[in-house]
Design an enzyme around this catalytic site. Sequence first.
Site, PDB file in Angstrom:
ATOM      1  CB  ALA A   9      43.802  57.744 -49.125  1.00  0.00           C
ATOM      2  N   GLY A  21      43.903  60.610 -45.158  1.00  0.00           N
ATOM      3  CA  GLY A  21      42.729  60.531 -44.849  1.00  0.00           C
ATOM      4  C   GLY A  21      41.979  60.201 -43.098  1.00  0.00           C
ATOM      5  CD  GLU A  38      42.044  64.373 -45.792  1.00  0.00           C
ATOM      6  OE1 GLU A  38      42.001  63.298 -45.947  1.00  0.00           O
ATOM      7  OE2 GLU A  38      41.964  65.413 -46.736  1.00  0.00           O
ATOM      8  CD  GLU A  89      47.215  63.954 -47.387  1.00  0.00           C
ATOM      9  OE1 GLU A  89      47.822  65.039 -46.916  1.00  0.00           O
ATOM     10  OE2 GLU A  89      46.127  63.918 -47.099  1.00  0.00           O
TER      11      GLU A  89
HETATM   12  N1  CAA Z   1      48.745  53.308 -47.033  1.00  0.00           N
HETATM   13  C1  CAA Z   1      48.823  51.771 -46.893  1.00  0.00           C
HETATM   14  N2  CAA Z   1      50.368  51.262 -45.870  1.00  0.00           N
HETATM   15  C2  CAA Z   1      50.485  51.728 -45.108  1.00  0.00           C
HETATM   16  C3  CAA Z   1      50.075  53.446 -45.136  1.00  0.00           C
HETATM   17  C4  CAA Z   1      48.585  53.807 -45.792  1.00  0.00           C
HETATM   18  N3  CAA Z   1      48.771  54.841 -45.638  1.00  0.00           N
HETATM   19  N4  CAA Z   1      50.805  53.928 -43.948  1.00  0.00           N
HETATM   20  C5  CAA Z   1      51.573  52.513 -43.142  1.00  0.00           C
HETATM   21  N5  CAA Z   1      50.941  51.644 -44.203  1.00  0.00           N
HETATM   22  C6  CAA Z   1      51.813  50.257 -43.960  1.00  0.00           C
HETATM   23  C7  CAA Z   1      53.382  50.364 -44.334  1.00  0.00           C
HETATM   24  O1  CAA Z   1      53.625  49.872 -45.580  1.00  0.00           O
HETATM   25  C8  CAA Z   1      53.702  48.961 -43.596  1.00  0.00           C
HETATM   26  O2  CAA Z   1      53.295  47.542 -43.966  1.00  0.00           O
HETATM   27  P1  CAA Z   1      54.640  47.193 -44.698  1.00  0.00           P
HETATM   28  O3  CAA Z   1      55.126  46.346 -43.043  1.00  0.00           O
HETATM   29  O4  CAA Z   1      53.623  45.495 -45.259  1.00  0.00           O
HETATM   30  O5  CAA Z   1      55.909  47.623 -45.330  1.00  0.00           O
HETATM   31  C9  CAA Z   1      53.023  49.058 -41.970  1.00  0.00           C
HETATM   32  O6  CAA Z   1      51.515  50.066 -42.631  1.00  0.00           O
HETATM   33  C10 CAA Z   1      53.390  49.883 -41.797  1.00  0.00           C
HETATM   34  O7  CAA Z   1      53.843  51.064 -41.305  1.00  0.00           O
HETATM   35  P2  CAA Z   1      55.476  51.832 -41.523  1.00  0.00           P
HETATM   36  O8  CAA Z   1      56.461  50.427 -41.676  1.00  0.00           O
HETATM   37  O9  CAA Z   1      55.366  52.906 -42.265  1.00  0.00           O
HETATM   38  O10 CAA Z   1      55.582  51.965 -39.525  1.00  0.00           O
HETATM   39  P3  CAA Z   1      56.456  52.791 -38.790  1.00  0.00           P
HETATM   40  O11 CAA Z   1      55.499  53.529 -37.412  1.00  0.00           O
HETATM   41  O12 CAA Z   1      57.517  52.718 -39.567  1.00  0.00           O
HETATM   42  O13 CAA Z   1      56.135  55.054 -39.931  1.00  0.00           O
HETATM   43  C11 CAA Z   1      53.925  56.022 -40.443  1.00  0.00           C
HETATM   44  C12 CAA Z   1      54.074  55.017 -38.967  1.00  0.00           C
HETATM   45  C13 CAA Z   1      54.684  57.419 -40.066  1.00  0.00           C
HETATM   46  C14 CAA Z   1      52.557  56.621 -40.041  1.00  0.00           C
HETATM   47  C15 CAA Z   1      54.257  55.862 -42.293  1.00  0.00           C
HETATM   48  O14 CAA Z   1      54.013  54.238 -41.986  1.00  0.00           O
HETATM   49  C16 CAA Z   1      53.685  56.530 -42.666  1.00  0.00           C
HETATM   50  O15 CAA Z   1      54.269  58.180 -42.708  1.00  0.00           O
HETATM   51  N6  CAA Z   1      52.367  56.255 -43.470  1.00  0.00           N
HETATM   52  C17 CAA Z   1      51.676  57.304 -44.524  1.00  0.00           C
HETATM   53  C18 CAA Z   1      51.111  58.353 -43.668  1.00  0.00           C
HETATM   54  C19 CAA Z   1      50.497  59.370 -45.607  1.00  0.00           C
HETATM   55  O16 CAA Z   1      51.479  59.622 -46.096  1.00  0.00           O
HETATM   56  N7  CAA Z   1      49.180  58.946 -45.486  1.00  0.00           N
HETATM   57  C20 CAA Z   1      48.992  60.003 -46.314  1.00  0.00           C
HETATM   58  C21 CAA Z   1      48.284  59.170 -47.293  1.00  0.00           C
HETATM   59  S1  CAA Z   1      47.224  59.651 -49.541  1.00  0.00           S
HETATM   60  C22 CAA Z   1      45.976  60.063 -48.291  1.00  0.00           C
HETATM   61  O17 CAA Z   1      45.641  60.568 -47.679  1.00  0.00           O
HETATM   62  C23 CAA Z   1      45.105  60.978 -49.351  1.00  0.00           C
HETATM   63  C24 CAA Z   1      43.720  61.486 -48.836  1.00  0.00           C
HETATM   64  O18 CAA Z   1      44.111  62.985 -48.583  1.00  0.00           O
HETATM   65  C25 CAA Z   1      42.812  61.174 -48.566  1.00  0.00           C
END
Ligand code: CAA
Length: 259
Positions: free
Chosen positions: A66, A109, A112, A132
């Site tokens: 998400a 997500g 998912e 999450e």
């Molecule tokens: N939402 C919004 N922005 C996101 C994102 C997300 N889920 N995942 C990555 N981004 C953005 C980052 O903020 C970054 O943007 P900026 O350049 O503006 O800072 C860009 O994408 C690149 O990301 P990273 O610099 O973090 O890339 P990385 O290669 O170092 O890491 C990653 C990759 C491990 C996937 C890391 O981005 C990460 O941990 N992302 C979040 C994953 C997460 O927590 N997902 C669960 C979300 S909650 C959910 O999904 C609820 C549900 O059940 C529906």
Amino acid sequence: PTQYSCIIVEQDGPVGVIRLNRPEALNALGQQITQELIHALNGFDTNNDIGAIVITGSDKVFAAGADIKQFQGRTMANMIKEDTLDWSSKIRAVRKPMIAAVNGYALGGGCELAMMCDIIYAGEKALFGQPEINLGIIPGAGGTQRLVKAIGKSKAMEICLTGSVKLNAQEALAAGLVSAVYPVDKVLPQSIKTAKIIASKGQIAAALTKSAINQSFEVPLEAGLLYERRLFQTAFGTEDRKEGVDAFVNKRVAKFSHL
Ligand code: CAA
């Protein structure tokens, strides 16, 4: 033609292909992209020329979950009132078979979304996880439900409770989450290949099959078997059944009309 800003929609013969394309946010599933996804899926679902759908991302990421930035400022009240994950129920309602072609991260997500599809193929560098809990929340689009059914309780608990344990492609294959693992550049072609095989069948039989298998997650065995029997009998009302049986008996290839 509809203009999309976060997805790329293409047709490859009888296969609808949707590519998540929000690279700057690692395909985070925010409002815009999920609305576009549902719109494109509904378009394919109601298009008689399409027999199956493939959802994919880029080589690096399927979807990183998400859109966490859109969580800022959210309250319980507006989460309930706006029901931001309603898109997941709409994906569940798609009747045509869907294949997820997953490369790279399929987190939260994203994992998912892959599990909402009917078949998952993974690239060698795919990573599946439900992080999450690191955000103080829990999976909200099937992570605590479909993951358990796919890989069992202990592994699902480990993934969802630690937020750091992830399944790589081989582990996902061994656990039964995905059907096959391919080199990165072969995942999409292989997904389209399987989708074309599915699309060569009768669309009604495919929809009934999908419905019957999904019903197995909902009801006890006896009720599921009855549901299956009724759909089996329903299939006898179709032109495709006449064509399929006639083609077998006369040793020719069936040509289904989806009627
Ligand atoms: N939402 C919004 N922005 C996101 C994102 C997300 N889920 N995942 C990555 N981004 C953005 C980052 O903020 C970054 O943007 P900026 O350049 O503006 O800072 C860009 O994408 C690149 O990301 P990273 O610099 O973090 O890339 P990385 O290669 O170092 O890491 C990653 C990759 C491990 C996937 C890391 O981005 C990460 O941990 N992302 C979040 C994953 C997460 O927590 N997902 C669960 C979300 S909650 C959910 O999904 C609820 C549900 O059940 C529906």
